[in-house]
Scaffold this motif. Structure first.
Motif, mmCIF file in Angstrom:
data_model
loop_
_atom_site.group_PDB
_atom_site.id
_atom_site.type_symbol
_atom_site.label_atom_id
_atom_site.label_comp_id
_atom_site.label_asym_id
_atom_site.label_seq_id
_atom_site.Cartn_x
_atom_site.Cartn_y
_atom_site.Cartn_z
ATOM 1 N N ALA A 72 15.594 2.170 -39.742
ATOM 2 C CA ALA A 72 16.751 3.040 -39.491
ATOM 3 C C ALA A 72 18.024 2.438 -40.065
ATOM 4 O O ALA A 72 18.854 3.151 -40.633
ATOM 5 C CB ALA A 72 16.907 3.283 -37.989
ATOM 6 N N GLU A 73 18.172 1.152 -39.929
ATOM 7 C CA GLU A 73 19.382 0.487 -40.402
ATOM 8 C C GLU A 73 19.432 0.360 -41.926
ATOM 9 O O GLU A 73 20.506 0.377 -42.514
ATOM 10 C CB GLU A 73 19.481 -0.902 -39.772
ATOM 11 C CG GLU A 73 19.688 -0.855 -38.268
ATOM 12 C CD GLU A 73 19.456 -2.185 -37.584
ATOM 13 O OE1 GLU A 73 19.255 -3.206 -38.286
ATOM 14 O OE2 GLU A 73 19.467 -2.209 -36.342
ATOM 15 N N ARG A 74 18.265 0.250 -42.573
ATOM 16 C CA ARG A 74 18.225 -0.076 -44.004
ATOM 17 C C ARG A 74 17.756 1.054 -44.904
ATOM 18 O O ARG A 74 17.810 0.910 -46.127
ATOM 19 C CB ARG A 74 17.273 -1.263 -44.214
ATOM 20 C CG ARG A 74 17.713 -2.504 -43.493
ATOM 21 C CD ARG A 74 16.679 -3.590 -43.658
ATOM 22 N NE ARG A 74 17.087 -4.814 -42.996
ATOM 23 C CZ ARG A 74 16.302 -5.863 -42.850
ATOM 24 N NH1 ARG A 74 15.078 -5.842 -43.337
ATOM 25 N NH2 ARG A 74 16.747 -6.925 -42.233
ATOM 26 N N ARG A 75 17.292 2.125 -44.352
ATOM 27 C CA ARG A 75 16.657 3.181 -45.159
ATOM 28 C C ARG A 75 17.599 3.746 -46.214
ATOM 29 O O ARG A 75 18.829 3.724 -46.080
ATOM 30 C CB ARG A 75 16.094 4.264 -44.275
ATOM 31 C CG ARG A 75 17.020 5.077 -43.373
ATOM 32 C CD ARG A 75 17.983 5.851 -43.980
ATOM 33 N NE ARG A 75 18.781 6.782 -43.232
ATOM 34 C CZ ARG A 75 19.735 7.431 -43.837
ATOM 35 N NH1 ARG A 75 19.981 7.231 -45.112
ATOM 36 N NH2 ARG A 75 20.471 8.287 -43.185
ATOM 37 N N GLU A 76 16.979 4.229 -47.270
ATOM 38 C CA GLU A 76 17.705 4.915 -48.337
ATOM 39 C C GLU A 76 17.170 6.334 -48.426
ATOM 40 O O GLU A 76 16.163 6.669 -47.796
ATOM 41 C CB GLU A 76 17.508 4.159 -49.657
ATOM 42 C CG GLU A 76 18.102 2.759 -49.622
ATOM 43 C CD GLU A 76 17.781 1.925 -50.849
ATOM 44 O OE1 GLU A 76 17.037 2.411 -51.740
ATOM 45 O OE2 GLU A 76 18.258 0.788 -50.922
ATOM 46 N N VAL B 283 15.596 7.618 -37.605
ATOM 47 C CA VAL B 283 15.753 6.844 -38.839
ATOM 48 C C VAL B 283 16.764 7.533 -39.739
ATOM 49 O O VAL B 283 17.632 6.892 -40.337
ATOM 50 C CB VAL B 283 14.396 6.630 -39.545
ATOM 51 C CG1 VAL B 283 14.578 6.069 -40.946
ATOM 52 C CG2 VAL B 283 13.506 5.700 -38.712
ATOM 53 N N SER B 284 16.685 8.871 -39.825
ATOM 54 C CA SER B 284 17.635 9.644 -40.643
ATOM 55 C C SER B 284 19.070 9.426 -40.193
ATOM 56 O O SER B 284 19.980 9.317 -41.008
ATOM 57 C CB SER B 284 17.312 11.140 -40.573
ATOM 58 O OG SER B 284 16.099 11.411 -41.185
ATOM 59 N N GLN C 53 20.170 6.826 -38.832
ATOM 60 C CA GLN C 53 20.413 5.388 -38.870
ATOM 61 C C GLN C 53 20.718 4.827 -37.480
ATOM 62 O O GLN C 53 21.546 3.941 -37.309
ATOM 63 C CB GLN C 53 21.514 5.033 -39.868
ATOM 64 C CG GLN C 53 21.095 5.322 -41.294
ATOM 65 C CD GLN C 53 22.097 4.853 -42.303
ATOM 66 O OE1 GLN C 53 23.238 5.288 -42.302
ATOM 67 N NE2 GLN C 53 21.659 3.944 -43.179
ATOM 68 N N ASP C 54 19.981 5.333 -36.494
ATOM 69 C CA ASP C 54 20.134 4.919 -35.106
ATOM 70 C C ASP C 54 18.988 3.965 -34.761
ATOM 71 O O ASP C 54 17.921 4.384 -34.315
ATOM 72 C CB ASP C 54 20.119 6.156 -34.205
ATOM 73 C CG ASP C 54 20.403 5.831 -32.747
ATOM 74 O OD1 ASP C 54 20.328 4.647 -32.350
ATOM 75 O OD2 ASP C 54 20.702 6.787 -31.997
ATOM 76 N N GLY C 55 19.211 2.677 -34.990
ATOM 77 C CA GLY C 55 18.183 1.668 -34.769
ATOM 78 C C GLY C 55 17.621 1.641 -33.354
ATOM 79 O O GLY C 55 16.404 1.664 -33.177
#
Length: 192
Positions: free
Chosen positions: A53-57, A154-155, A157-159
């Motif tokens: 979630a924190e690193r996804r592109e 994940v979308s 960005q909520d770890g």
């Protein structure tokens, strides 16, 4: 990372009454193997989801979305053959590992993911009647919903939410494992 040809054995247990668990490559799995892999997954994968979630592109989200669509198709066809659902679930797990952008996660998931997911899908055994098939589809739909929730977190960005969503997805599977295993000396700890 290639798997060794001989069965791997978990380290000796430290708690009295616990048994060693051999991880097998084929055949009917003992309940202990499925539970051992579930313990590993409950420890590792929620943190992997948080990192993803924190690193996804954007490309990671597209891979995860495609894999989730394949899971949905596999769930709908589960009564015919579980192979499609298993392959799709493995692809989703691999895409989540890749979204961490840490090759160690991808390698580790590659070493156990296919076996662990296959064991999950076989946890409640073959559906011998319509009622068993219906229960299995309901459980698979719950898991699909949890995967969709994990993808949404994940979308965003909520770890922390991704961690919890992935944990819930694994715990949904543990219900089937607990029901089929009789817990022969190995206990699944859900933890918090």
């Amino acid at each position: 990372m290639p798997m060794p040809s001989a069965p791997a054995t978990l380290p000796p247990p430290t708690a009295p009454g616990r048994r060693r668990v051999a991880l097998r490559d084929a055949g009917a799995p003992p309940p202990d193997e499925a539970l051992a892999l579930l313990e590993l997954r409950l420890t590792l994968e929620p943190e992997m989801a948080a990192l993803a979630a924190e690193r996804r592109e954007r490309a990671d989200l597209l891979r995860l979305a495609r894999a989730l669509e394949a899971v949905e198709r596999g769930v709908e066809r589960e009564a015919e053959s579980g192979a499609e659902a298993v392959a799709a679930h493995v692809a989703f797990l691999a895409a989540l590992a890749e979204a961490t952008h840490n090759p160690a996660f991808a390698a580790l998931v590659g070493s156990y993911g296919a076996r662990a997911v296959a064991l999950q899908h076989r946890a409640d055994g073959p559906a011998h009647d319509a009622e068993a098939a219906a229960r299995r589809r309901i459980r698979l739909r719950r898991v699909h919903h949890a995967l969709a929730e994990a993808l949404a977190t994940v979308s965003r960005q909520d770890g922390p939410a991704a961690r919890e969503a992935w944990r819930r997805q694994l715990l949904a599977w543990s219900e089937g494992l607990r029901a089929s295993a009789a817990l022969g000396g190995l206990t699944v700890h859900a933890g918090r």
